[in-house]
Motif scaffolding. Structure first.
Motif, mmCIF file in Angstrom:
data_model
loop_
_atom_site.group_PDB
_atom_site.id
_atom_site.type_symbol
_atom_site.label_atom_id
_atom_site.label_comp_id
_atom_site.label_asym_id
_atom_site.label_seq_id
_atom_site.Cartn_x
_atom_site.Cartn_y
_atom_site.Cartn_z
ATOM 1 N N TYR A 35 0.822 -1.200 0.000
ATOM 2 C CA TYR A 35 0.000 0.000 0.000
ATOM 3 C C TYR A 35 0.859 1.255 0.000
ATOM 4 C CZ TYR A 35 -3.916 -3.048 1.227
ATOM 5 O OH TYR A 35 -4.864 -4.032 1.222
ATOM 6 N N PHE A 36 0.335 2.308 -0.624
ATOM 7 C CA PHE A 36 1.053 3.580 -0.695
ATOM 8 C C PHE A 36 1.260 4.176 0.695
ATOM 9 C CE2 PHE A 36 0.765 8.271 -1.080
ATOM 10 C CZ PHE A 36 1.987 8.480 -1.693
ATOM 11 N N ASP A 37 0.253 4.034 1.583
ATOM 12 C CA ASP A 37 0.402 4.617 2.920
ATOM 13 C C ASP A 37 1.495 3.922 3.729
ATOM 14 O OD1 ASP A 37 -0.937 2.403 4.552
ATOM 15 O OD2 ASP A 37 -2.594 2.960 3.248
ATOM 16 N N GLN A 38 1.794 2.640 3.406
ATOM 17 C CA GLN A 38 2.901 1.959 4.086
ATOM 18 C C GLN A 38 4.228 2.624 3.730
ATOM 19 O OE1 GLN A 38 2.083 -2.018 2.550
ATOM 20 N NE2 GLN A 38 1.283 -2.670 4.543
ATOM 21 N N LEU A 39 4.332 3.070 2.476
ATOM 22 C CA LEU A 39 5.532 3.781 2.043
ATOM 23 C C LEU A 39 5.655 5.114 2.775
ATOM 24 C CD1 LEU A 39 7.927 4.394 0.102
ATOM 25 C CD2 LEU A 39 6.215 5.283 -1.501
ATOM 26 N N THR A 40 4.588 5.890 2.847
ATOM 27 C CA THR A 40 4.661 7.200 3.511
ATOM 28 C C THR A 40 4.926 7.051 5.006
ATOM 29 O OG1 THR A 40 2.238 7.226 3.742
ATOM 30 C CG2 THR A 40 3.165 8.319 1.817
ATOM 31 N N ASP A 41 4.376 6.004 5.620
ATOM 32 C CA ASP A 41 4.659 5.757 7.041
ATOM 33 C C ASP A 41 6.138 5.445 7.251
ATOM 34 O OD1 ASP A 41 2.048 6.188 7.778
ATOM 35 O OD2 ASP A 41 1.492 4.063 7.872
ATOM 36 N N GLU A 42 6.725 4.681 6.327
ATOM 37 C CA GLU A 42 8.145 4.346 6.438
ATOM 38 C C GLU A 42 9.012 5.587 6.245
ATOM 39 O OE1 GLU A 42 11.462 1.970 7.099
ATOM 40 O OE2 GLU A 42 9.327 1.468 7.344
ATOM 41 N N LEU A 43 8.604 6.465 5.324
ATOM 42 C CA LEU A 43 9.376 7.687 5.078
ATOM 43 C C LEU A 43 9.434 8.580 6.313
ATOM 44 C CD1 LEU A 43 8.145 8.584 1.479
ATOM 45 C CD2 LEU A 43 10.473 7.938 2.128
ATOM 46 N N PRO A 94 15.032 13.829 -0.792
ATOM 47 C CA PRO A 94 15.177 14.403 0.552
ATOM 48 C C PRO A 94 13.867 14.330 1.336
ATOM 49 C CG PRO A 94 15.029 16.145 -1.094
ATOM 50 C CD PRO A 94 15.069 14.857 -1.840
ATOM 51 N N VAL A 95 13.947 13.918 2.598
ATOM 52 C CA VAL A 95 12.787 13.847 3.486
ATOM 53 C C VAL A 95 12.872 15.024 4.455
ATOM 54 C CG1 VAL A 95 11.514 12.407 5.124
ATOM 55 C CG2 VAL A 95 12.903 11.330 3.338
ATOM 56 N N ASP A 96 11.786 15.800 4.587
ATOM 57 C CA ASP A 96 11.843 16.992 5.440
ATOM 58 C C ASP A 96 11.643 16.645 6.912
ATOM 59 O OD1 ASP A 96 9.143 16.643 5.912
ATOM 60 O OD2 ASP A 96 8.490 18.268 4.630
ATOM 61 N N ASP A 139 9.187 16.844 8.795
ATOM 62 C CA ASP A 139 7.900 16.228 9.127
ATOM 63 C C ASP A 139 7.739 14.839 8.509
ATOM 64 O OD1 ASP A 139 6.933 18.509 10.561
ATOM 65 O OD2 ASP A 139 6.614 19.496 8.625
ATOM 66 N N GLY A 140 8.769 14.392 7.808
ATOM 67 C CA GLY A 140 8.699 13.079 7.189
ATOM 68 C C GLY A 140 8.050 13.077 5.828
ATOM 69 N N ASN A 141 7.930 14.261 5.212
ATOM 70 C CA ASN A 141 7.304 14.365 3.897
ATOM 71 C C ASN A 141 8.351 14.498 2.796
ATOM 72 O OD1 ASN A 141 4.665 14.396 5.021
ATOM 73 N ND2 ASN A 141 4.921 16.566 5.517
ATOM 74 N N VAL A 142 7.997 14.022 1.604
ATOM 75 C CA VAL A 142 8.896 14.163 0.454
ATOM 76 C C VAL A 142 8.230 14.963 -0.652
ATOM 77 C CG1 VAL A 142 10.183 12.044 0.930
ATOM 78 C CG2 VAL A 142 8.121 11.963 -0.499
ATOM 79 N N GLY A 143 7.111 15.579 -0.327
ATOM 80 C CA GLY A 143 6.444 16.436 -1.305
ATOM 81 C C GLY A 143 5.372 15.757 -2.115
ATOM 82 N N PHE A 144 4.949 14.533 -1.720
ATOM 83 C CA PHE A 144 3.886 13.874 -2.478
ATOM 84 C C PHE A 144 2.631 14.736 -2.522
ATOM 85 C CE2 PHE A 144 5.902 9.618 -1.337
ATOM 86 C CZ PHE A 144 6.456 9.478 -2.588
ATOM 87 N N GLY A 145 2.301 15.343 -1.372
ATOM 88 C CA GLY A 145 1.088 16.138 -1.320
ATOM 89 C C GLY A 145 1.217 17.496 -1.960
ATOM 90 N N LYS A 158 9.932 7.733 9.181
ATOM 91 C CA LYS A 158 10.996 7.253 10.076
ATOM 92 C C LYS A 158 12.366 7.778 9.656
ATOM 93 C CE LYS A 158 8.480 2.894 10.847
ATOM 94 N NZ LYS A 158 8.542 1.408 10.674
ATOM 95 N N HIS A 159 12.426 8.512 8.543
ATOM 96 C CA HIS A 159 13.708 8.999 8.011
ATOM 97 C C HIS A 159 13.672 10.511 7.829
ATOM 98 C CE1 HIS A 159 13.605 4.726 6.988
ATOM 99 N NE2 HIS A 159 14.924 4.755 6.926
ATOM 100 N N LYS A 160 13.197 11.218 8.855
ATOM 101 C CA LYS A 160 13.092 12.669 8.783
ATOM 102 C C LYS A 160 14.477 13.304 8.667
ATOM 103 C CE LYS A 160 8.855 12.674 11.564
ATOM 104 N NZ LYS A 160 8.195 13.120 12.811
ATOM 105 N N ASN A 161 14.541 14.377 7.869
ATOM 106 C CA ASN A 161 15.787 15.123 7.646
ATOM 107 C C ASN A 161 16.892 14.255 7.050
ATOM 108 O OD1 ASN A 161 14.803 17.635 8.703
ATOM 109 N ND2 ASN A 161 15.020 16.771 10.769
ATOM 110 N N GLN A 162 16.504 13.254 6.287
ATOM 111 C CA GLN A 162 17.481 12.395 5.615
ATOM 112 C C GLN A 162 17.200 12.384 4.107
ATOM 113 O OE1 GLN A 162 17.881 8.445 7.355
ATOM 114 N NE2 GLN A 162 17.272 9.213 9.380
ATOM 115 N N THR A 163 18.183 11.906 3.347
ATOM 116 C CA THR A 163 17.975 11.691 1.916
ATOM 117 C C THR A 163 17.902 10.189 1.684
ATOM 118 O OG1 THR A 163 19.134 13.711 1.303
ATOM 119 C CG2 THR A 163 18.912 12.039 -0.399
ATOM 120 N N VAL A 164 16.834 9.739 1.061
ATOM 121 C CA VAL A 164 16.610 8.311 0.885
ATOM 122 C C VAL A 164 16.630 7.960 -0.600
ATOM 123 C CG1 VAL A 164 15.257 8.175 3.004
ATOM 124 C CG2 VAL A 164 14.105 8.578 0.817
ATOM 125 N N GLN A 165 16.734 6.681 -0.871
ATOM 126 C CA GLN A 165 16.753 6.175 -2.243
ATOM 127 C C GLN A 165 15.386 5.580 -2.580
ATOM 128 O OE1 GLN A 165 19.634 6.580 -4.162
ATOM 129 N NE2 GLN A 165 20.252 7.735 -2.341
#
Length: 530
Positions: A251-259, A283-285, A287-293, A261-268
């Motif tokens: 599910y897409f929300d499982q991905l956003t929940d995992e993101l 880059p994850v901000d 608040d744990g967001n990557v700009g999807f919204g 957990k990586h606040k202020n980090q750059t993920v692959q």
């Protein structure tokens, strides 16, 4: 213009029939009706004609209408007439029980209209709703406001204030109007209490969209991309998210929940771009967001040849082109597209142009001449053969439809009461979201759809009945309240006191109208400028 036409049509039907309720009951008791107006004629009227004792007309201000009864202090504030000796044909000369029926005539017609319209809709189009059981079979997905209120992605809502709701759209409304929400999380039952502050945040930011179906990651595709703070997005339209690092999710929300957990980090993040895996540094901000919204809009990943037309909007370009339900659309102008997102993107480039739509109908290839709207759309909806359907459609017989229409009208009246109570709780800030006809018109679809219009008219009719039941001077409920008090006590207000009460009521109503209209017009101007 279609939205304006729809709201004017709906208001005209409701106002004419509401005022007819007053008119017919007045005539039934031999009360003279001096005026019957659709819309208000403050200062002047657009049309008028006197037939018998009644002046029939259309006012210029589309905020209601009225009937002027001889011998009654109403919106016209005609106090001169009240100084004369009462006449047999005047409202004030009639017994209290007759005056009460006249006052409630409009409300009664509104309720009867809703019964009639819902009966017609249920027998013609069917009783349609989204099944709570189906949509939350694998849990629900929540927006930021829902998560902040204490929900978690994957929760199932069992009941609100102890009541189970089979219709999902009603369930969402119940959650906003209720207090104690029982959920099931990982097999355990829990209770979430929605405070007024939570409701204020939900209403101001996401509204009913704070909860919805869970999107399978395999069926989600990046539909379009916009920059944030003038920085280009790392995504491209058509990207399909495949994995986060070495993890994959259903599910897409499982991905956003995992993101988160990586606040202020750059993920692959791995996406599928033009059928080729591409790894992005994302880059994850804080608040744990990557700009999807903010940077992307998501749509279902529809394969064109594996999808079919499930809706053709009435009056749309697609209907004019004779597109039919169950057609398979492959492309246009002999260009074939694999994904629906690619088709939409190319279609927008042909806005306000003539095209040839390529379809498959009953296993036969066909070419349909079509004109693309100025918004780059044709006016049809697609569904995938592989996507679950949450809608239930029950086409009812006349004998089944009428009781359901009565039941639906009663439930809507209860919802109006609950929503009014919510508006009266300042901390929810629900009063900020009250809409005038301007705001309502902006929320209507931009294509003419009779099924929607009749459903909305029935809904609005019950709302109008409830509003007029409120014991506010100037409304039917205010007049009815004084009449009931007279029937109980045997005493009536003097004409002078009634005039003061009516004036106070009109000031209250006009102030409320000015605030709601002003807010909606201001928002309309702001939206046009920004």
């Amino acid at each position: 213009m279609i939205q304006v036409g729809q709201i004017l049509f709906i208001l005209s039907v409701l106002v004419i029939l509401h005022e007819f309720g007053h008119y017919i009951t007045a005539r039934m008791f031999k009360v003279r009706v001096e005026k019957f107006y659709l819309f208000m004629d403050a200062g002047f009227s657009l049309l008028k004609k006197k037939i018998g004792d009644t002046e029939w007309g259309i006012g210029w201000l589309p905020i209601g209408g009225y009937v002027k009864l001889a011998g009654m202090v109403d919106e016209s504030m005609d106090m001169e007439q009240m100084k004369q000796e009462p006449q047999p044909w005047e409202f004030r000369s009639k017994p209290a029980w007759q005056r009460l029926i006249i006052m409630l005539g409009g409300i009664i017609v509104n309720i009867l209209l809703a019964w009639f319209l819902y009966t017609v809709v249920y027998t013609t189009y069917g009783q349609k709703y989204v099944s709570t059981e189906k949509i939350q079979k694998n849990g629900l997905s929540f927006g930021e406001t829902g998560l902040h209120a204490g929900f978690q992605n994957g929760d199932r809502i069992l009941s609100v204030d102890g009541v189970h709701q089979a219709r999902f759209n009603r369930l969402v409304l119940d959650a906003l109007l209720g207090d104690n929400i029982e959920i099931e999380r990982n097999g355990e039952k829990k209770t979430i209490v929605l405070t007024d502050e939570h409701k204020a945040e939900i209403l101001s930011k996401e509204g009913r969209g704070f909860v919805g179906a869970r999107n399978q990651l395999s069926q989600v595709i990046i539909d379009s991309v916009t920059p944030v703070k003038n920085k280009p997005s790392v995504f491209m339209a058509g990207d399909q998210i495949k994995a986060f690092g070495n993890k994959s999710f259903f599910y897409f929300d499982q991905l956003t929940d995992e993101l988160k957990k990586h606040k202020n980090q750059t993920v692959q993040l791995t996406v599928l771009r033009n059928e080729t895996p591409v790894t992005l540094a994302l880059p994850v901000d804080k608040d744990g967001n990557v700009g999807f919204g903010e940077t992307v809009f998501f749509g279902p990943s529809l394969e064109m040849t594996d999808s079919f037309v499930n809706e053709v909007v009435s009056g749309s370009e697609a209907e004019k082109a004779k597109v039919q339900k169950n057609d398979i659309i492959t492309g246009f102008d002999n260009k074939e597209f694999k994904q629906f997102s690619e088709f939409k993107s190319e279609l927008k480039k042909s806005a306000d142009k003539d095209i040839t739509l390529n379809i498959i109908r009953d296993s036969k290839k066909m070419a349909l001449p079509a004109h693309v709207g100025s918004d780059g759309k044709l006016g049809f909806g697609l569904a995938s053969k592989n996507q679950p359907s949450y809608e239930i459609v029950n086409k009812l017989s006349l004998g089944e439809a009428f009781p359901e229409a009565v039941k639906e009208s009663w439930q809507l009246l209860i919802y109006n009461v609950k929503q009014f109570k919510l508006i009266l709780r300042p901390k929810t800030e629900a009063y900020k979201h009250v809409k005038s006809p301007v705001g309502i018109a902006r929320a209507l679809p931009d294509t003419w759809n009779w099924e929607f219009i009749w459903n909305f008219t029935a809904l609005f009719s019950i709302g109008l009945a409830f509003m007029n039941l409120l014991p506010i001077p100037g409304l039917d409920g205010g007049h009815a309240l004084f009449t009931i008090a007279e029937m109980i006590t045997g005493k009536t207000l003097s004409e002078k006191a009634m005039g003061h009460v009516q004036t106070a009521g009109m000031i209250i109503l006009l102030t409320l109208m000015a605030l709601t209209f002003g807010n909606d017009i201001y928002q309309l101007v702001v939206d046009k400028l920004l």
